[in-house]
Design an enzyme around this catalytic site. Structure first.
Site, PDB file in Angstrom:
ATOM      1  N   ASN A 180      -8.938   1.455   0.597  1.00 47.43           N
ATOM      2  CA  ASN A 180      -8.280   0.741   1.563  1.00 47.43           C
ATOM      3  C   ASN A 180      -8.314   2.213   2.488  1.00 47.43           C
ATOM      4  OD1 ASN A 180      -5.887   1.267   3.163  1.00 47.43           O
ATOM      5  ND2 ASN A 180      -5.100  -0.785   1.600  1.00 47.43           N
ATOM      6  N   GLU A 181      -9.032   1.941   3.761  1.00 48.80           N
ATOM      7  CA  GLU A 181      -9.316   2.946   4.234  1.00 48.80           C
ATOM      8  C   GLU A 181      -6.936   3.278   5.329  1.00 48.80           C
ATOM      9  OE1 GLU A 181     -11.016   5.009   5.918  1.00 48.80           O
ATOM     10  OE2 GLU A 181     -12.924   3.482   5.089  1.00 48.80           O
ATOM     11  N   ASP A 233      -0.237   2.306  -7.038  1.00 51.76           N
ATOM     12  CA  ASP A 233      -0.010   1.193  -7.115  1.00 51.76           C
ATOM     13  C   ASP A 233       1.176   1.252  -6.052  1.00 51.76           C
ATOM     14  OD1 ASP A 233      -0.550  -1.597  -7.277  1.00 51.76           O
ATOM     15  OD2 ASP A 233       0.810  -1.858  -8.726  1.00 51.76           O
ATOM     16  N   PHE A 274       1.280   0.058   8.296  1.00 50.77           N
ATOM     17  CA  PHE A 274       0.589  -1.268   7.781  1.00 50.77           C
ATOM     18  C   PHE A 274       1.436  -2.128   7.070  1.00 50.77           C
ATOM     19  CE2 PHE A 274      -0.520   1.998   5.234  1.00 50.77           C
ATOM     20  CZ  PHE A 274      -1.001   1.341   3.817  1.00 50.77           C
ATOM     21  N   GLY A 275       1.050  -3.340   7.224  1.00 50.58           N
ATOM     22  CA  GLY A 275       1.691  -3.845   5.552  1.00 50.58           C
ATOM     23  C   GLY A 275       2.804  -4.713   5.762  1.00 50.58           C
ATOM     24  N   TYR A 276       3.892  -3.783   4.816  1.00 47.59           N
ATOM     25  CA  TYR A 276       4.751  -5.036   5.272  1.00 47.59           C
ATOM     26  C   TYR A 276       6.169  -4.033   6.291  1.00 47.59           C
ATOM     27  CZ  TYR A 276       4.030  -8.148   1.854  1.00 47.59           C
ATOM     28  OH  TYR A 276       3.670  -9.013   0.629  1.00 47.59           O
ATOM     29  N   ASP A 277       5.837  -2.757   6.898  1.00 45.93           N
ATOM     30  CA  ASP A 277       6.146  -1.893   7.429  1.00 45.93           C
ATOM     31  C   ASP A 277       6.906  -2.469   8.660  1.00 45.93           C
ATOM     32  OD1 ASP A 277       5.201   0.732   6.176  1.00 45.93           O
ATOM     33  OD2 ASP A 277       3.644   1.067   7.428  1.00 45.93           O
ATOM     34  N   LYS A 290       6.759   8.727   8.645  1.00 41.99           N
ATOM     35  CA  LYS A 290       6.868   7.815   7.417  1.00 41.99           C
ATOM     36  C   LYS A 290       6.114   8.574   6.061  1.00 41.99           C
ATOM     37  CE  LYS A 290       4.089   4.709   5.959  1.00 41.99           C
ATOM     38  NZ  LYS A 290       3.444   2.781   6.181  1.00 41.99           N
ATOM     39  N   ARG A 350       4.820   6.371  -0.756  1.00 44.50           N
ATOM     40  CA  ARG A 350       3.752   6.935  -0.859  1.00 44.50           C
ATOM     41  C   ARG A 350       3.384   8.649  -0.825  1.00 44.50           C
ATOM     42  NH1 ARG A 350       0.891   3.494   1.435  1.00 44.50           N
ATOM     43  NH2 ARG A 350       0.259   2.285  -0.429  1.00 44.50           N
TER      44      ARG A 350
END
Length: 192
Positions: free
Chosen positions: A8-9, A65, A146-149, A169, A175
């Protein structure tokens, strides 16, 4: 040299930015290793990825994860965050979660990340967890991340991660917290 156990870049870029002050050579895994993420917790999946990538590459690796935990929905999507509504865009996933939340007053949520280091040569395996609490916004906002951000508002802010941008972030994300803890531990035990 430490490999990041992902293809995942976005994740590789984010981890490299987070850990830039540690002056380490981090490289994206040269190949995808098939790991079934069937653990019941972020910890199980993170350790499993680190172990399989480390053994396959015969090199120290870091993995993680992570996912979104929405309290009113019993913790979902949780460890299934990436696989929730598989095949659908994150915008569609967020819209569905907003639909499911519409009858709840409790919009509290958290992003959770478990970061793991595994060195197959020394046998050292260490994990650290990072959590950022917040709420789910009433709508999807922002173009960053990205994702749910775009629908998660971290505690102490009135904007989503999608609106706050990468520099904020990088400092406060789940993370960031997990990997900073992990690398402080690795310094203490002499792995870096």
């Amino acid at each position: 040299m430490i490999y990041v156990a992902t293809t995942n870049e976005h994740k590789v870029h984010e981890i490299m930015d987070i850990l830039s002050d540690f002056n380490l050579e981090l490289l994206k895994s040269p190949k995808k290793v098939d790991v079934e993420e069937d653990g019941k917790s972020f910890f199980e999946n993170s350790v499993k990825k680190a172990y399989y990538y480390g053994m396959e590459l015969n090199n120290p690796v870091i993995s993680d994860d992570s996912g979104l935990v929405i309290n009113a929905l019993g913790g979902m999507p949780g460890v299934e965050s990436a696989r929730f509504m598989e095949g659908y865009s994150y915008e569609e996933k967020m819209k569905e979660l907003l639909r499911r939340l519409q009858n709840f007053n409790d919009k509290s949520a958290s992003f959770v990340c478990v970061a793991t280091y595994f060195n197959p040569n020394s046998g050292v395996l260490i994990s650290a967890q990072g959590v950022v609490s917040g709420t789910i916004s009433e709508n999807i906002r922002g173009e960053f991340g990205f994702g749910y951000d775009p629908f998660f508002i971290p505690e102490g802010y009135d904007k989503t991660f999608g609106e706050l941008g990468e520099s904020v972030k990088r400092q406060i994300s789940h993370r960031s917290r997990a990997f900073r803890k992990l690398f402080e531990l690795l310094k203490k035990v002499g792995e870096i």
